[in-house]
Scaffold this motif. Structure first.
Motif, PDB file in Angstrom:
ATOM      1  N   ASP A  39     -42.746  11.457  -1.909  1.00  0.00           N
ATOM      2  CA  ASP A  39     -42.936  12.305  -3.090  1.00  0.00           C
ATOM      3  C   ASP A  39     -41.977  13.492  -3.075  1.00  0.00           C
ATOM      4  O   ASP A  39     -41.375  13.834  -4.099  1.00  0.00           O
TER       5      ASP A  39
ATOM      6  N   ARG B 173     -38.409  12.328  -3.861  1.00  0.00           N
ATOM      7  CA  ARG B 173     -38.185  12.067  -5.277  1.00  0.00           C
ATOM      8  C   ARG B 173     -37.978  13.367  -6.054  1.00  0.00           C
ATOM      9  O   ARG B 173     -37.063  13.477  -6.872  1.00  0.00           O
ATOM     10  N   GLU B 174     -38.838  14.352  -5.818  1.00  0.00           N
ATOM     11  CA  GLU B 174     -38.747  15.598  -6.566  1.00  0.00           C
ATOM     12  C   GLU B 174     -37.484  16.368  -6.208  1.00  0.00           C
ATOM     13  O   GLU B 174     -36.803  16.916  -7.081  1.00  0.00           O
ATOM     14  N   ARG B 175     -37.125  16.416  -4.935  1.00  0.00           N
ATOM     15  CA  ARG B 175     -35.889  17.086  -4.537  1.00  0.00           C
ATOM     16  C   ARG B 175     -34.682  16.384  -5.156  1.00  0.00           C
ATOM     17  O   ARG B 175     -33.709  17.020  -5.550  1.00  0.00           O
TER      18      ARG B 175
ATOM     19  N   HIS C 295     -34.473  14.997  -8.031  1.00  0.00           N
ATOM     20  CA  HIS C 295     -34.299  15.426  -9.421  1.00  0.00           C
ATOM     21  C   HIS C 295     -33.414  16.674  -9.495  1.00  0.00           C
ATOM     22  O   HIS C 295     -32.521  16.777 -10.346  1.00  0.00           O
TER      23      HIS C 295
ATOM     24  N   ARG D  85     -37.222  13.562 -14.927  1.00  0.00           N
ATOM     25  CA  ARG D  85     -38.671  13.456 -14.717  1.00  0.00           C
ATOM     26  C   ARG D  85     -39.309  12.564 -15.776  1.00  0.00           C
ATOM     27  O   ARG D  85     -40.235  11.796 -15.480  1.00  0.00           O
TER      28      ARG D  85
ATOM     29  N   HIS E 132     -37.870   5.276  -6.484  1.00  0.00           N
ATOM     30  CA  HIS E 132     -37.435   6.584  -6.975  1.00  0.00           C
ATOM     31  C   HIS E 132     -36.396   6.362  -8.058  1.00  0.00           C
ATOM     32  O   HIS E 132     -35.967   5.230  -8.296  1.00  0.00           O
TER      33      HIS E 132
ATOM     34  N   SER F 180     -40.924  19.545  -1.121  1.00  0.00           N
ATOM     35  CA  SER F 180     -40.700  19.033  -2.476  1.00  0.00           C
ATOM     36  C   SER F 180     -39.685  19.847  -3.264  1.00  0.00           C
ATOM     37  O   SER F 180     -39.392  19.497  -4.412  1.00  0.00           O
ATOM     38  N   ARG F 181     -39.131  20.907  -2.695  1.00  0.00           N
ATOM     39  CA  ARG F 181     -38.143  21.739  -3.374  1.00  0.00           C
ATOM     40  C   ARG F 181     -36.991  22.033  -2.424  1.00  0.00           C
ATOM     41  O   ARG F 181     -37.198  22.213  -1.222  1.00  0.00           O
TER      42      ARG F 181
END
Length: 366
Positions: free
Chosen positions: A38, A41-43, A45, A92, A247, A322-323
């Protein structure tokens, strides 16, 4: 316009195709079962959104994009940063939708309406620079800037995505963009020409089909001022073919590492090889990122030993993974503590400070 596939030099492309297919399959398999999937995936983006502008000749710092996304940037957003945030939102949106949604006529129309709102150069009122993030709570508005105008844009975008009809405004000579619009440039026709390539790309191996679609987008130029959408649609295509399901692939991360002369070469074979190499490079970067996140997670979790069961540290670990970068205020809002308490949690985890800027402090993992 038509993009000819009858003369593809498959023999020349074969080694690059095999390498890209193998690298993407390895990455997809690993992300599918990874404990930090998770966060990866967010990183991704954020990194790909910043990379999209870099490929297009603009520069956006990832940390600025993170703060802008969290509505914590005290400066007036630049046009480049606003566009980067539009890329982030579209990525997203594509990931949350069905794999082939963005490639369908309805999905593409919705995306065009969404990103079209970001074409305007948003002029927000300048606000005083934020004070250093020293753990003191702010009085009044935490964001330090009036986001009313950008909120209105996002609201219109959500209306379009939910099936509503956007408000229209007459185009006049007072509109500076009207001076650069080419009435003979039929975006609808060019988009349909590109979408017609999907059927032919489906007859090719997934990575070659993706490379052909990307090259066709570059040649046909369906959307002049939203050209960055092509890379995201190619990533969606790889997902729709089942090549990357875990992803949304970060194609722009790999494109940054390929020389401009190769990506823009007059010879199509050179361009296709460049795009195939970019996919392999991006997959390799993703594998290394997973290694870094795994190690960081392990090191941080070692500090959880003998902690009470209701400790906030596990939640801090989640947001840090996540960041690309986090601030004390971001941690405070995510965990539900004061900014001073967030700083204490940062110290307990031993996070690395990533910025030296006076207006904020940020932490992250390498």
């Amino acid at each position: 316009m038509r993009y000819d596939l009858t003369t593809l030099p498959l023999t020349t492309l074969l080694p690059a195709i095999i390498k890209a297919e193998d690298m993407l399959a390895r990455l997809d398999e690993r992300v599918l079962r990874h404990v930090v999937a998770d966060g990866f995936r967010e990183r991704g983006h954020f990194f790909d959104a910043a990379g999209a502008l870099w490929v297009g000749g603009e520069l956006v710092h990832v940390e600025d994009l993170v703060l802008h996304d969290a509505r914590m940037d005290a400066r007036t957003p630049t046009h480049e940063l606003t566009i980067a945030h539009a890329v982030l939102r579209v990525r997203r949106r594509l990931w949350s939708a069905e794999p082939s949604w963005g490639l369908e006529a309805a999905g593409l129309a919705a995306l065009r309406g969404d990103i079209g709102e970001a074409e305007d150069v948003i002029q927000l009122r300048p606000a005083p620079l934020g004070e250093p993030d020293d753990g003191q709570e702010d009085e009044g508005d935490d964001f330090g800037v009036d986001f009313a105008e950008i909120d209105a844009i996002l609201a219109r975008s959500d209306k379009i995505l939910n099936g509503g009809v956007p408000d229209t405004r007459p185009e006049t000579i007072d509109d500076p963009l009207a001076l650069v619009r080419d009435e003979d440039w039929d975006e609808g026709e060019r988009l349909e020409s590109w979408r017609a390539m999907l059927r032919e790309a489906d007859l090719l191996p997934p990575v070659l089909g993706a490379a052909v679609l990307f090259d066709a987008w570059e040649r046909i130029e369906p959307l002049r001022r939203q050209h960055w959408l092509g890379g995201l649609l190619v990533s969606a295509y790889l997902r729709s073919r089942g090549k990357v399901t875990s992803h949304l692939f970060c194609l722009n991360v790999g494109l940054k590492s390929v020389r401009h002369e190769r990506r823009r070469a007059s010879d199509r074979t050179t361009r296709l090889l460049a795009f195939l190499d970019a996919m392999a490079l991006s997959a390799d970067s993703g594998l290394k990122e997973l290694d870094r996140l795994s190690l960081a997670k392990l090191q941080m979790e070692l500090r959880l030993k003998d902690r009470r069961s209701n400790s906030s540290l596990p939640d801090v670990i989640d947001i840090v993974l996540s960041r690309p970068i986090v601030s004390a205020k971001m941690i405070a809002r995510h965990v539900g503590v004061t900014p001073r308490g967030a700083l204490n949690l940062v110290a307990e985890l031993g996070l690395r400070e990533m910025t030296g800027r006076g207006r904020y402090r940020g932490w992250g993992v390498l």
